[in-house]
Design a protein around this motif. Structure first.
Motif, PDB file in Angstrom:
ATOM      1  N   GLY A 190       0.923  -1.344  -0.140  1.00  0.00           N
ATOM      2  CA  GLY A 190      -0.040  -0.001   0.034  1.00  0.00           C
ATOM      3  C   GLY A 190       0.852   1.260   0.039  1.00  0.00           C
ATOM      4  N   GLY A 191       1.874   1.528   0.930  1.00  0.00           N
ATOM      5  CA  GLY A 191       2.790   2.399   1.021  1.00  0.00           C
ATOM      6  C   GLY A 191       3.342   2.661  -0.368  1.00  0.00           C
ATOM      7  N   ALA A 192       3.855   1.636  -1.075  1.00  0.00           N
ATOM      8  CA  ALA A 192       4.447   1.523  -2.128  1.00  0.00           C
ATOM      9  C   ALA A 192       3.770   2.210  -3.457  1.00  0.00           C
ATOM     10  CB  ALA A 192       5.149   0.211  -2.754  1.00  0.00           C
ATOM     11  N   LEU A 193       2.494   1.864  -3.588  1.00  0.00           N
ATOM     12  CA  LEU A 193       1.544   2.416  -4.508  1.00  0.00           C
ATOM     13  C   LEU A 193       1.670   3.700  -4.434  1.00  0.00           C
ATOM     14  CD1 LEU A 193      -1.174  -0.383  -4.557  1.00  0.00           C
ATOM     15  CD2 LEU A 193       0.650  -0.066  -6.529  1.00  0.00           C
ATOM     16  N   VAL A 194       1.228   4.109  -3.216  1.00  0.00           N
ATOM     17  CA  VAL A 194       1.191   5.682  -3.069  1.00  0.00           C
ATOM     18  C   VAL A 194       2.691   6.524  -3.345  1.00  0.00           C
ATOM     19  CG1 VAL A 194       0.927   7.460  -1.283  1.00  0.00           C
ATOM     20  CG2 VAL A 194      -0.501   5.311  -1.283  1.00  0.00           C
ATOM     21  N   GLY A 195       3.558   5.732  -3.101  1.00  0.00           N
ATOM     22  CA  GLY A 195       4.741   6.326  -3.272  1.00  0.00           C
ATOM     23  C   GLY A 195       5.039   6.117  -4.925  1.00  0.00           C
ATOM     24  N   LEU A 196       4.697   5.237  -5.592  1.00  0.00           N
ATOM     25  CA  LEU A 196       4.771   5.261  -6.972  1.00  0.00           C
ATOM     26  C   LEU A 196       4.149   6.628  -7.535  1.00  0.00           C
ATOM     27  CD1 LEU A 196       5.698   3.871  -9.717  1.00  0.00           C
ATOM     28  CD2 LEU A 196       3.920   2.377  -9.595  1.00  0.00           C
ATOM     29  N   LEU A 197       2.679   6.868  -7.022  1.00  0.00           N
ATOM     30  CA  LEU A 197       2.104   7.956  -7.577  1.00  0.00           C
ATOM     31  C   LEU A 197       2.880   9.413  -7.170  1.00  0.00           C
ATOM     32  CD1 LEU A 197      -0.704   9.034  -8.759  1.00  0.00           C
ATOM     33  CD2 LEU A 197      -1.635   8.907  -6.476  1.00  0.00           C
TER      34      LEU A 197
END
Length: 425
Positions: A190-197
């Motif tokens: 979840g954190g990585a998806l937000v970071g990718l954005l």
């Protein structure tokens, strides 16, 4: 006074920065306030009781009973002496980290002695430290995420959203699977998806990093709040009742008085944090990878000229750092607590302050996050046992500690020179 006669004297005098008296003045002011607030006006006939060992510890120590006024006065006098020492070290241009740290410990102890003076329940010190560790976990991982990103040149304001996404996925998937460790695996995703954005807009499209970070926080907050209201609230038992992450007790070490329960009777997230701070420090300052990351954050053009792909390094660090923040978000529901709206309560921004106070260092960020976690825990413990301090003031403690630490005690800090500056592809 004669003028300098040699070139070395001229150069030596020209590079001396003006002396800043801010820290010793603040220390002296706080010591004076503590003298009147915690020592002189405390009744002389009251005692302060402090519990040194928890109920389940094998090695039991008797409670510490101290005369309230005399003990607080002694600690404040030590604080005055340390403030004087700070004036001396400042005058002689010597830096000492130990002086303000010991000074802060003395004032905190004086405050605790005053706060529990005459209280029959006393202060459960092991419980206070244990809950402080729990409260500091999201701040620690959030601060690690911030320094991983900023060391590569990207300002990560979206830590709040990354913590929130990690907590949301942990609660949902741990509930569905009936296994808290499944939630721990989902949290970094979840954190990585937000970071990718964040990385796509900040690195590829070169949007202002502060603005896009705030927008991402608002987006994640709105999305999780909507899903909570429309999905989780309708099926709380099936989707929002995560099992508790069990504590892993280390024999013998957990029985150490005062600190044993706080350090060695915790869940897996705490032990991962111990490993993470060591690996992160070695990785950033003792490895080829860390050298490349710091080169990209300090001087991206120079790093590019020696063959380092600047934007690829930044992508990797932002996504990795965001995954670290997401893992920290899992700690907010690890005790079997249901996910709620705005469960992070601004902890992502406090994590940024911890990163700054820690001077973009893993060990410094750890110490700063523990300070803020202690302030948060102190609010809850004193409110439970009954304190002369109003609840509203206690609730302000974590945020007051953040403001004073960053504004008054950090001094001059320099972030990575390339932080916040986009680099062309």
């Amino acid at each position: 006074m004669s003028a300098p006669t040699t070139e070395r004297e001229l150069i030596g005098r020209s590079v001396l920065a003006p002396i800043s008296w801010r820290t010793p003045i603040i220390m002296a002011t706080l010591a004076a306030l503590a003298l009147f607030g915690f020592a002189l006006f405390t009744p002389a006939d009251l005692d302060s009781q402090i519990e040194l060992t928890g109920g389940g510890a094998a090695w039991q120590l008797p409670d510490l009973v101290l005369p309230s006024r005399a003990s607080a006065l002694a600690l404040v006098l030590v604080a005055f002496a340390l403030a004087g020492l700070s004036f001396w070290t400042t005058q002689n241009r010597r830096r000492s980290v130990a002086v303000p740290v010991v000074f802060g410990v003395c004032l905190v102890l004086a405050f605790l002695i005053w706060a529990v003076a005459g209280n029959a329940s006393g202060l459960p010190l092991p419980f206070l430290l244990s809950t402080a560790m729990t409260a500091a976990l999201p701040l620690i991982f959030g601060a690690f995420a911030g320094l991983l990103c900023e060391r590569s040149g990207v300002i990560n304001i979206a830590i709040e959203g990354q913590l929130l996404a990690g907590a949301f996925l942990t609660a949902v998937l741990a509930t569905v699977a009936g296994n808290p460790y499944i939630g721990l695996i989902a949290a970094p995703v979840g954190g990585a998806l937000v970071g990718l954005l964040l990385a796509v807009f900040a690195i590829k499209y070169r949007v202002d990093q502060i603005i896009v970070g705030v927008v991402v926080n608002v987006l994640v907050l709105g999305l999780t709040s909507y899903l909570f209201s429309t999905v989780l609230s309708d099926n709380p038992l099936r989707l929002n009742s995560p099992p508790q992450l069990p504590s892993l007790r280390i024999p013998l070490l957990a029985d150490i008085p005062v600190i044993g329960q706080a350090l060695f009777n915790q869940n897996l997230i705490v032990y991962v944090m111990y490993v993470a701070v060591v690996l992160l420090h070695i990785g950033l300052f003792r490895s080829r990878w860390g050298l490349r990351v710091r080169a990209v954050g300090e001087h991206p053009k120079a790093a590019d000229t020696v063959g380092i792909d600047v934007n690829r390094t930044r992508y990797r660090n932002v996504v990795f750092g965001s995954a670290v923040a997401g893992f920290g978000g899992a700690s907010m529901v690890a005790a079997g607590l249901a996910f709620t709206k705005e469960v992070t309560e601004g902890r992502g921004y406090i994590a940024l302050a911890a990163m700054i106070l820690g001077r973009w260092s893993p060990t410094g960020a750890l110490a700063a996050a523990l300070l803020f976690g202690f302030a948060d825990s102190l609010n809850r413990v004193l409110n439970n046992i009954g304190s002369p301090v109003p609840y509203e003031i206690l609730a302000m403690l974590p945020y007051l500690a953040t403001i004073f630490a960053v504004a008054g005690l950090v001094g001059r800090v320099r972030p990575p020179a390339g932080a916040g500056k986009a680099y062309p592809s």
